[in-house]
Design a protein around this motif. Structure first.
Motif, mmCIF file in Angstrom:
data_model
loop_
_atom_site.group_PDB
_atom_site.id
_atom_site.type_symbol
_atom_site.label_atom_id
_atom_site.label_comp_id
_atom_site.label_asym_id
_atom_site.label_seq_id
_atom_site.Cartn_x
_atom_site.Cartn_y
_atom_site.Cartn_z
ATOM 1 N N SER A 16 0.864 -1.184 0.000
ATOM 2 C CA SER A 16 0.000 0.000 0.000
ATOM 3 C C SER A 16 0.897 1.230 0.000
ATOM 4 C CB SER A 16 -0.906 0.008 1.235
ATOM 5 O OG SER A 16 -1.677 1.191 1.274
ATOM 6 N N ILE A 17 0.703 2.112 -0.974
ATOM 7 C CA ILE A 17 1.550 3.289 -1.137
ATOM 8 C C ILE A 17 0.712 4.552 -0.991
ATOM 9 C CG2 ILE A 17 3.136 4.523 -2.660
ATOM 10 C CD1 ILE A 17 3.743 1.905 -4.054
ATOM 11 N N GLY A 18 1.181 5.479 -0.167
ATOM 12 C CA GLY A 18 0.478 6.736 0.039
ATOM 13 C C GLY A 18 1.327 7.928 -0.357
ATOM 14 N N TYR A 71 -2.050 18.029 10.205
ATOM 15 C CA TYR A 71 -3.389 17.895 10.780
ATOM 16 C C TYR A 71 -4.230 16.863 10.042
ATOM 17 C CZ TYR A 71 -2.384 21.990 13.581
ATOM 18 O OH TYR A 71 -1.811 22.860 14.491
ATOM 19 N N ARG A 72 -4.079 16.777 8.745
ATOM 20 C CA ARG A 72 -4.948 15.905 7.969
ATOM 21 C C ARG A 72 -4.320 14.561 7.612
ATOM 22 N NH1 ARG A 72 -4.299 16.129 2.561
ATOM 23 N NH2 ARG A 72 -2.656 17.485 1.760
ATOM 24 N N LEU A 73 -3.063 14.361 7.998
ATOM 25 C CA LEU A 73 -2.340 13.135 7.653
ATOM 26 C C LEU A 73 -3.105 11.878 8.029
ATOM 27 C CD1 LEU A 73 0.356 11.654 6.798
ATOM 28 C CD2 LEU A 73 1.014 11.865 9.206
ATOM 29 N N GLU A 74 -3.561 11.802 9.264
ATOM 30 C CA GLU A 74 -4.200 10.576 9.734
ATOM 31 C C GLU A 74 -5.548 10.350 9.057
ATOM 32 O OE1 GLU A 74 -2.574 10.320 14.276
ATOM 33 O OE2 GLU A 74 -3.535 12.150 13.571
ATOM 34 N N HIS A 75 -6.407 11.362 9.101
ATOM 35 C CA HIS A 75 -7.774 11.190 8.591
ATOM 36 C C HIS A 75 -7.803 10.991 7.084
ATOM 37 C CE1 HIS A 75 -12.122 11.558 8.575
ATOM 38 N NE2 HIS A 75 -12.027 12.466 7.620
ATOM 39 N N GLU A 76 -6.935 11.714 6.357
ATOM 40 C CA GLU A 76 -7.040 11.708 4.902
ATOM 41 C C GLU A 76 -6.045 10.775 4.211
ATOM 42 O OE1 GLU A 76 -7.060 15.753 3.496
ATOM 43 O OE2 GLU A 76 -9.057 16.091 4.319
ATOM 44 N N LEU A 77 -5.100 10.207 4.957
ATOM 45 C CA LEU A 77 -4.184 9.249 4.343
ATOM 46 C C LEU A 77 -4.058 7.970 5.157
ATOM 47 C CD1 LEU A 77 -2.239 8.544 2.081
ATOM 48 C CD2 LEU A 77 -0.406 9.627 3.391
ATOM 49 N N LEU A 78 -3.586 8.076 6.397
ATOM 50 C CA LEU A 78 -3.308 6.866 7.176
ATOM 51 C C LEU A 78 -4.567 6.048 7.444
ATOM 52 C CD1 LEU A 78 -0.697 8.196 9.767
ATOM 53 C CD2 LEU A 78 -0.331 7.374 7.426
ATOM 54 N N ASP A 79 -5.670 6.711 7.787
ATOM 55 C CA ASP A 79 -6.913 5.991 8.054
ATOM 56 C C ASP A 79 -7.474 5.344 6.788
ATOM 57 O OD1 ASP A 79 -6.758 6.792 10.670
ATOM 58 O OD2 ASP A 79 -8.353 8.288 10.545
ATOM 59 N N LYS A 80 -7.243 5.984 5.652
ATOM 60 C CA LYS A 80 -7.824 5.501 4.398
ATOM 61 C C LYS A 80 -7.116 4.286 3.834
ATOM 62 C CE LYS A 80 -10.075 9.530 2.320
ATOM 63 N NZ LYS A 80 -10.086 10.406 1.113
ATOM 64 N N SER A 81 -5.779 4.308 3.870
ATOM 65 C CA SER A 81 -5.062 3.266 3.134
ATOM 66 C C SER A 81 -4.015 2.508 3.943
ATOM 67 C CB SER A 81 -4.379 3.882 1.906
ATOM 68 O OG SER A 81 -3.410 4.841 2.300
ATOM 69 N N ASP A 82 -3.779 2.918 5.181
ATOM 70 C CA ASP A 82 -2.787 2.246 6.025
ATOM 71 C C ASP A 82 -1.507 1.973 5.227
ATOM 72 O OD1 ASP A 82 -1.770 1.010 8.320
ATOM 73 O OD2 ASP A 82 -2.461 -0.963 7.662
ATOM 74 N N PRO A 83 -0.854 3.026 4.696
ATOM 75 C CA PRO A 83 0.245 2.807 3.747
ATOM 76 C C PRO A 83 1.480 2.152 4.362
ATOM 77 C CG PRO A 83 0.080 5.126 4.344
ATOM 78 C CD PRO A 83 -1.120 4.451 4.926
ATOM 79 N N ASP A 84 2.119 1.321 3.538
ATOM 80 C CA ASP A 84 3.385 0.692 3.902
ATOM 81 C C ASP A 84 4.557 1.553 3.474
ATOM 82 O OD1 ASP A 84 1.970 -1.764 4.613
ATOM 83 O OD2 ASP A 84 1.743 -2.051 2.454
ATOM 84 N N LEU A 85 4.336 2.395 2.474
ATOM 85 C CA LEU A 85 5.355 3.293 1.937
ATOM 86 C C LEU A 85 4.698 4.645 1.731
ATOM 87 C CD1 LEU A 85 8.113 3.941 0.590
ATOM 88 C CD2 LEU A 85 7.161 3.014 -1.548
ATOM 89 N N VAL A 86 5.284 5.703 2.311
ATOM 90 C CA VAL A 86 4.690 7.033 2.242
ATOM 91 C C VAL A 86 5.669 8.003 1.581
ATOM 92 C CG1 VAL A 86 3.619 8.925 3.520
ATOM 93 C CG2 VAL A 86 3.414 6.565 4.374
#
Length: 357
Positions: A16-18, A71-86
């Protein structure tokens, strides 16, 4: 570096890539999302590792830097895709902001990612524009890149990739210094400019991923060194407007605004107010500036009001924050003013969430 990505690609065959950043990561100037550096990078992964399963999430927003990203990192990226590579690209939009603030925000972004997923790999991306290049040529330091690099070196195992240098080289070696050959506006690349960015990045990805020995197991980066920043931004978060107390005249609209979020809150009646009780050091709003917006005022704990404007001729995401305060319980209150800026067709205020740290 990127040992965990190697493990997931070659052992798990799943990744999973973010992406999070500004307009260059959003793909502004590209003829389609596929021809941006993000789109081309995603295509490289799927072509290079055809047996792997990929998930891609692009949480970039034009015109925003790490100060909103944290501020939006968790809600708009981490919560959505649980990335392995950011991939994190904020150096251009962080340019000209104070070093300490940039360091605080980028440090918190790293700590948030590694707290959520200690095995996630992180890549900082550095891009370039005519204006940052002119500043460097004039002998100025690009404090944003310095702050980003300092965070990367302190936390370790963060790959920093300078794709901007490849574009600068192309401009001065093949275009006589004319940035408009590879960009739309001296900032945002066209398709050829994005190809240069993507090629520079994939060369580095091949270096660290291609032919690498598969590790025996995933490595955890969760045992982090002490925080260095004066201000702790790791509590930075979004708070839904529904958690606030508000006057009549506010409406929650269940659709995105400026292509962001799933819902937002709106009021257009002067005098309408909304009040949030929170614990932290600062608060503000994650807003959509529109052509029918006007002025608003906000205060902390009943103190003096500060006036701000939410108008722009084209839809744009932005933030408005208070200064740092003593950590504790506070009240943030906002109200709509009756005067409107020249060119605006109304006095509305539209915002996606409160932001608090």
């Amino acid at each position: 570096m990127l040992e965990n990505t190697v493990y997931r690609l070659k052992h798990d065959k799943k990744l999973s890539i973010g992406f999070i950043g500004g307009s260059i990561t959003e793909g502004c100037g590209a003829s389609s999302p596929k021809t941006s550096w993000v789109g081309r990078t995603c295509d490289w992964f799927t072509r290079t590792y055809p047996e792997a399963e990929f998930r891609f999430e692009n949480a970039a927003i034009g015109g925003t830097g790490s100060m909103l990203g944290v501020y939006r990192l968790e809600h708009e990226l981490l919560d959505k895709s649980d990335p392995d590579l950011v991939f994190v690209e904020f150096a251009v939009n962080d340019w000209s902001w104070p070093y300490d603030g940039i360091f605080s925000d980028m440090e918190a972004i790293v700590r948030k990612i590694r707290t959520r997923k200690p095995t996630a790999d992180i890549i900082f991306i550095y891009t370039a524009t005519l204006y940052t290049t002119q500043s460097l040529v004039a002998g100025c330091e690009m404090e944003s890149r310095s702050a980003h690099s300092a965070v990367a070196h302190y936390y370790g195992n963060i790959l920093c990739v300078e794709i901007g240098e490849a574009l600068r080289d192309a401009v001065y070696l093949h275009a006589g210094g004319d940035w408009l050959k590879y960009t739309q506006d001296n900032v945002h690349p066209n398709d050829e400019g994005y190809r240069i960015y993507a090629d520079a990045l994939t060369v580095q990805l091949e270096k660290y991923l291609g032919g690498a020995e598969v590790p025996a197991e995933l490595v955890s980066y969760g045992n982090m060194p002490p925080r260095l920043s004066k201000f702790d931004r790791t509590e930075a978060r979004m708070i839904d407007p529904s958690e606030a107390v508000m006057s009549d005249g506010w409406t929650i609209i269940n659709e995105p605004i400026c292509s962001k979020g799933t819902h937002y809150i709106r009021a257009d009646k002067p005098g309408a107010w909304i009040e949030l009780h929170f614990t932290g050091r600062r608060a503000g709003i994650y807003q959509a500036m529109t052509n029918d917006s006007g002025y608003f005022a906000y205060s902390i704990d009943g103190g003096p009001e500060k006036k701000d404007c939410s108008y722009t001729s084209a839809g744009q995401i932005a933030m408005c924050m208070t200064n740092e305060m003593e950590y504790g319980e506070h009240v943030y209150k906002l109200r709509i003013l009756e005067d409107k800026p020249e060119g605006s067709s109304g006095t509305s205020l539209n915002f996606i969430s409160f932001i608090v740290s």
